[in-house]
Design a protein around this motif. Structure first.
Motif, short mmCIF file in Angstrom:
data_model
loop_
_atom_site.label_atom_id
_atom_site.label_comp_id
_atom_site.label_asym_id
_atom_site.label_seq_id
_atom_site.Cartn_x
_atom_site.Cartn_y
_atom_site.Cartn_z
N TYR A 24 -3.90 8.79 -20.07
CA TYR A 24 -3.91 7.38 -19.67
C TYR A 24 -4.43 6.52 -20.82
CZ TYR A 24 -3.40 9.25 -14.97
OH TYR A 24 -2.96 9.92 -13.87
N ASP A 25 -3.99 5.29 -20.84
CA ASP A 25 -4.43 4.33 -21.86
C ASP A 25 -5.44 3.38 -21.22
OD1 ASP A 25 -4.78 2.43 -23.73
OD2 ASP A 25 -2.72 1.69 -23.72
N GLU A 69 -10.17 13.51 -9.62
CA GLU A 69 -9.93 13.56 -8.18
C GLU A 69 -8.45 13.70 -7.83
OE1 GLU A 69 -12.14 12.15 -5.46
OE2 GLU A 69 -13.98 12.02 -6.64
N HIS A 70 -7.61 13.06 -8.61
CA HIS A 70 -6.20 13.01 -8.24
C HIS A 70 -5.37 14.03 -9.02
CE1 HIS A 70 -2.73 11.09 -6.43
NE2 HIS A 70 -2.14 11.18 -7.59
N ARG A 121 -13.51 4.58 -16.77
CA ARG A 121 -14.15 5.21 -15.62
C ARG A 121 -13.15 5.42 -14.49
NH1 ARG A 121 -19.75 5.58 -13.63
NH2 ARG A 121 -19.39 6.43 -11.59
N THR A 122 -12.30 4.43 -14.27
CA THR A 122 -11.28 4.56 -13.22
C THR A 122 -10.34 5.71 -13.55
OG1 THR A 122 -11.38 2.18 -12.88
CG2 THR A 122 -9.49 3.33 -11.96
N TYR A 123 -9.90 5.80 -14.79
CA TYR A 123 -8.95 6.85 -15.16
C TYR A 123 -9.63 8.22 -15.15
CZ TYR A 123 -5.45 3.40 -16.32
OH TYR A 123 -4.53 2.38 -16.23
N ALA A 135 4.33 5.70 -5.38
CA ALA A 135 4.54 5.71 -6.82
C ALA A 135 3.51 6.58 -7.53
CB ALA A 135 4.50 4.30 -7.36
N MET A 136 2.32 6.66 -6.96
CA MET A 136 1.30 7.47 -7.62
C MET A 136 1.61 8.97 -7.45
SD MET A 136 -2.22 5.55 -6.83
CE MET A 136 -2.73 4.10 -7.72
N GLY A 137 2.30 9.29 -6.40
CA GLY A 137 2.72 10.67 -6.19
C GLY A 137 1.54 11.55 -5.84
N THR A 180 -11.98 9.08 -13.12
CA THR A 180 -12.02 9.43 -11.70
C THR A 180 -10.65 9.92 -11.24
OG1 THR A 180 -13.55 7.59 -11.46
CG2 THR A 180 -12.73 8.58 -9.44
N ARG A 181 -9.61 9.23 -11.71
CA ARG A 181 -8.24 9.62 -11.34
C ARG A 181 -7.92 11.02 -11.86
NH1 ARG A 181 -2.94 5.75 -12.05
NH2 ARG A 181 -1.39 7.28 -11.44
N LEU A 189 0.83 -1.20 0.00
CA LEU A 189 0.00 0.00 0.00
C LEU A 189 0.87 1.25 0.00
CD1 LEU A 189 -3.11 0.45 0.17
CD2 LEU A 189 -2.70 1.13 2.53
N ILE A 232 2.32 1.79 -3.35
CA ILE A 232 1.34 2.34 -4.29
C ILE A 232 1.22 3.84 -4.10
CG2 ILE A 232 -1.11 2.40 -4.87
CD1 ILE A 232 -1.16 -0.59 -3.95
N LEU A 233 1.08 4.24 -2.84
CA LEU A 233 0.88 5.65 -2.55
C LEU A 233 2.08 6.48 -3.02
CD1 LEU A 233 -0.76 5.45 0.98
CD2 LEU A 233 -1.82 5.54 -1.25
#
Lengths: 382, 319
Positions: free
Chosen positions: A71-72, A89-90, A81-83, A15-17, A85-86, A9, A12-13
């Motif tokens: 993103y691909d 939100e991110h 949908r995930t991307y 690497a996502m920055g 949201t990313r 975890l 992940i956090l």
């Protein structure tokens, strides 16, 4: 026991920055660079990267550089949908470009509408903007318009009974429905309605059925990818002499190469100015935009331009134009949406865009040009 | 006090799920978390089928498809409320698994793999081609479950991401609890016995076909519920959910994490769901990296990641 999981975890956090400081204008994109729709998404992604680089080299927008977060999604709506949201939100982007396919566009749309972020889709399906959703726009013509453009030509030639052979993929299935919907307005009857699956390697049986149908005067093939090329080859093998119509789904050099220039000779289809850049007259409004984009793209990637890259070009042009008119480097999403809706007379590669509150497509039938394949290349029919 | 391993596993799961949001820098992570849990549910079903009973399936995405499309279609055509549509989809999946499972489960090894593969592809083809009901390749909208509205009426304003994080977590923990209970039950013991040797299991009086069928039906229900939740969360569903790649993903997640342990399989789901988010920069190589991870795990850690790591740790403690 919890160590590996919490370590993972943490990784992940890390690497996502975290989102970078807002010193630039962030534009988000989620496209199908790979996967079944990769042939469409790849030029779209290349176009966005190229244009953002060009804009930044020329001083950016409102003096701020653009940053593209791309993103691909591989054409999978769940990923899209995930991307999306990313991105919202991110990455905290000001707007989203994307949705290579209708399915991914619908997935992104629900995020964009929920979060109230402007979204410009690059997919053909009419359901993306009909009924109108406040934050969703799109740049390609709809398949309904393609049907109308073709039927217009058939009507002019006195054709009233046609055979249709369509792919069961998203593009083919959707265009088939739209064509069936608008036949009545043009006095055209679809006498034979055949279908093939995207992976099929031989369409002789379906074409034979069409040939044996009484009174068929022309054949229409809505589809994209390898299917239409196989249909074209089978069409010539069977020696069918009737006028042959393809859709805008094949408006790329790959189609001619796959079918063979001699087989594709005489095929008619609705296309954009981009395919006939050299044949545009000096006074054509689109000439400057189209040739500039084509020269930049070919110069950079050394491959021919496609209509799909053109959709991405137009989406970015609309967005940059709206941000500039809105005049803020950190625009409020609602203001930006209003600015996009106020777009008027913006010349793109696909056509001239003028949005309105009840029209989030902004193109009419004149944006389509009826092309014919002659000698292995496109030419506009008079 | 010595906790039973079953409760220890559950406790760890609950703690991780509850603590993870403390480290979320943005709302997007709730979405990833919810996806992990939804995959975790399907993968728990795979543990029962592959890990307990030793049967393979390459077609379980088909059941996820049934669950998902039940949520989209049942409220529209049958006037079933969206919540009940999840149960309806699960019942439909169970019924299909029951009917198809009887002949299919007579097969072993590759033959069983191919037969289940065929089942999955058939379901996927129906969803793809019967466009007048399923909306075809572009998918179909899913009626709202109304959970957010309900919470809002009760005075609780929750974002969609957070809500689905907790809903999916709750269902996954419930599913894990059931699967862990099953492990020690007579049925679970029978499944493990027939996994070891069908002949031996038969000689001690275990009804082998019946137990295999139970495992198949139960795992189909898990897959169906996972598909239903995905549909309800995304509010849009496309035939990709029933696609072959999704089936392979389920098996890969389970095998990667450790197919004989519920916690391990969920760990596998976590890795394979979160990894693509890490690898966005080099997405073109994502499948290569996943393939490589699989190969390395199969060669060096054949029990799966979590059980192998635990074994190493335990071995070191005893020295």
């Amino acid at each position: 026991m919890s160590t590996p999981k919490s370590l993972a975890l943490a990784a992940i956090l890390l690497a996502m920055g975290s989102p970078a400081a807002l010193a630039q204008i962030r534009i988000g994109a989620t496209l199908a660079e790979t996967g079944p729709a990769g042939a469409l998404g790849d030029p779209e992604a290349k176009t966005l990267r190229l244009l953002v680089e060009q804009i930044n080299a020329a001083g950016g927008v409102l003096g701020e550089p653009l940053e593209l977060v791309l993103y691909d999604d591989g054409g999978d709506p769940n990923n899209a949908r995930t991307y999306a949201t990313r991105l919202v939100e991110h990455d905290e982007v000001v707007a989203i470009i994307g949705g290579t396919t209708t399915g991914t566009s619908l997935a992104i749309r629900s995020v964009a509408e929920d979060e109230e972020i402007p979204f410009i889709s690059l997919a053909g399906g009419i359901e993306i903007i009909d009924p109108v959703h406040p934050f969703t726009f799109k740049t390609p013509h709809t398949d309904r318009m393609a049907c109308e453009k073709l039927f217009e030509d058939m009507q002019a030639q006195g054709i009233t009974r046609i055979g249709m052979i369509s792919g069961t993929d998203g593009f083919g299935a959707s265009m088939r429905n739209q064509c069936l919907d608008v036949t009545a307005g043009y006095g055209i009857e679809i006498a034979a309605d055949e279908r093939y699956a995207p992976g099929d390697a031989d369409m002789v049986p379906q074409l034979t059925n069409i040939r044996n149908t009484e009174g068929v005067q022309a054949v229409l093939n809505p589809g994209f990818g390898a299917g239409p090329a196989i249909v074209t080859r089978n069409y010539r093998q069977l020696g069918i002499e009737l006028p042959f119509y393809q859709s805008h789904g094949v408006a790329g050099q790959a189609y001619i190469d796959l079918s063979g220039a001699e087989n594709a000779e005489g095929v008619r289809l609705p296309g954009t100015a981009l395919l006939i850049a050299d044949q545009l007259t000096e006074d054509d409004a689109q000439r400057a935009v189209v040739t500039a984009y084509r020269d930049a793209y070919v110069g950079r990637y050394n491959e021919p331009v496609s209509t799909f890259g053109g959709y991405a070009h137009d989406a970015l042009a609309i967005l940059v134009d709206a941000i500039t008119r809105n005049g803020e480097a950190d625009p409020d999403p609602v203001d930006l949406r209003d600015a996009i809706e106020a777009t008027a007379g913006l010349v793109g590669t696909t056509g001239t865009y003028s949005f309105a509150a009840d029209d989030h497509l902004g193109l009419d039938l004149t944006a389509f040009r009826l092309l014919q394949i002659q000698g292995g290349t496109w030419s506009e029919t008079p | 006090m010595q906790l039973k391993p079953k409760y220890l596993s559950l406790l760890i799961l609950v703690l991780l799920v509850a603590a993870a949001p403390l480290f979320f820098p943005s709302g997007f992570y709730y979405r990833v978390g919810a996806l992990i849990f939804i995959n975790g549910i399907a993968v728990t079903g795979m543990v029962i089928l592959i890990g307990y009973a030793g049967q393979i399936s390459l077609g379980h995405a088909g059941f996820a498809g049934i669950g998902a499309y039940s949520c989209a279609l049942a409220p529209v055509y049958l006037n079933i409320p969206p919540v009940a549509a999840i149960a309806f989809g699960a019942a439909l999946s169970a019924a299909l698994a029951w009917v198809v499972g009887r002949p299919i489960l007579k097969l072993h090894g590759y033959y069983l793999g191919v037969a289940t593969l065929g089942l999955g592809i058939l379901i996927s083809m129906v969803l793809l081609n019967e466009a007048q009901w399923t909306g075809g390749p572009d998918g179909i909208a899913v009626p709202d479950l109304g959970l957010r509205g309900l919470l809002r009426d009760m005075g609780l304003r929750v974002g969609a991401g957070e809500l689905w994080y907790w809903v999916a977590a709750l269902v996954m923990i419930l599913g894990a609890w059931l699967a862990l209970n099953l492990f020690d039950s007579p049925t679970g013991r029978a499944l493990r016995a027939l996994h070891g040797s069908e002949v031996a299991a038969r000689t001690i009086g275990i009804d082998v076909p019946r137990h295999k069928l139970h495992a198949f039906v139960v795992s189909a229900v898990y897959a169906s519920v996972s598909g239903s939740l995905l549909a309800q969360m995304n509010r849009l569903i496309t035939p990709d959910v029933a696609g072959f790649m999704h089936s392979v993903q389920m098996v890969t997640m389970a095998v990667l994490g450790g197919v004989s342990s519920v916690l391990g399989a969920i760990f596998g789901a976590t890795i394979l769901t979160a990894l693509p988010q890490l690898l966005t920069v080099f997405h073109q190589y994502e499948h290569m990296v996943l393939g490589l991870v699989m190969i390395l795990v199969m060669i060096f850690l054949p029990d799966g990641l979590l059980p192998s790591i635990l074994k190493r740790l335990k071995g070191r403690n005893e020295e």
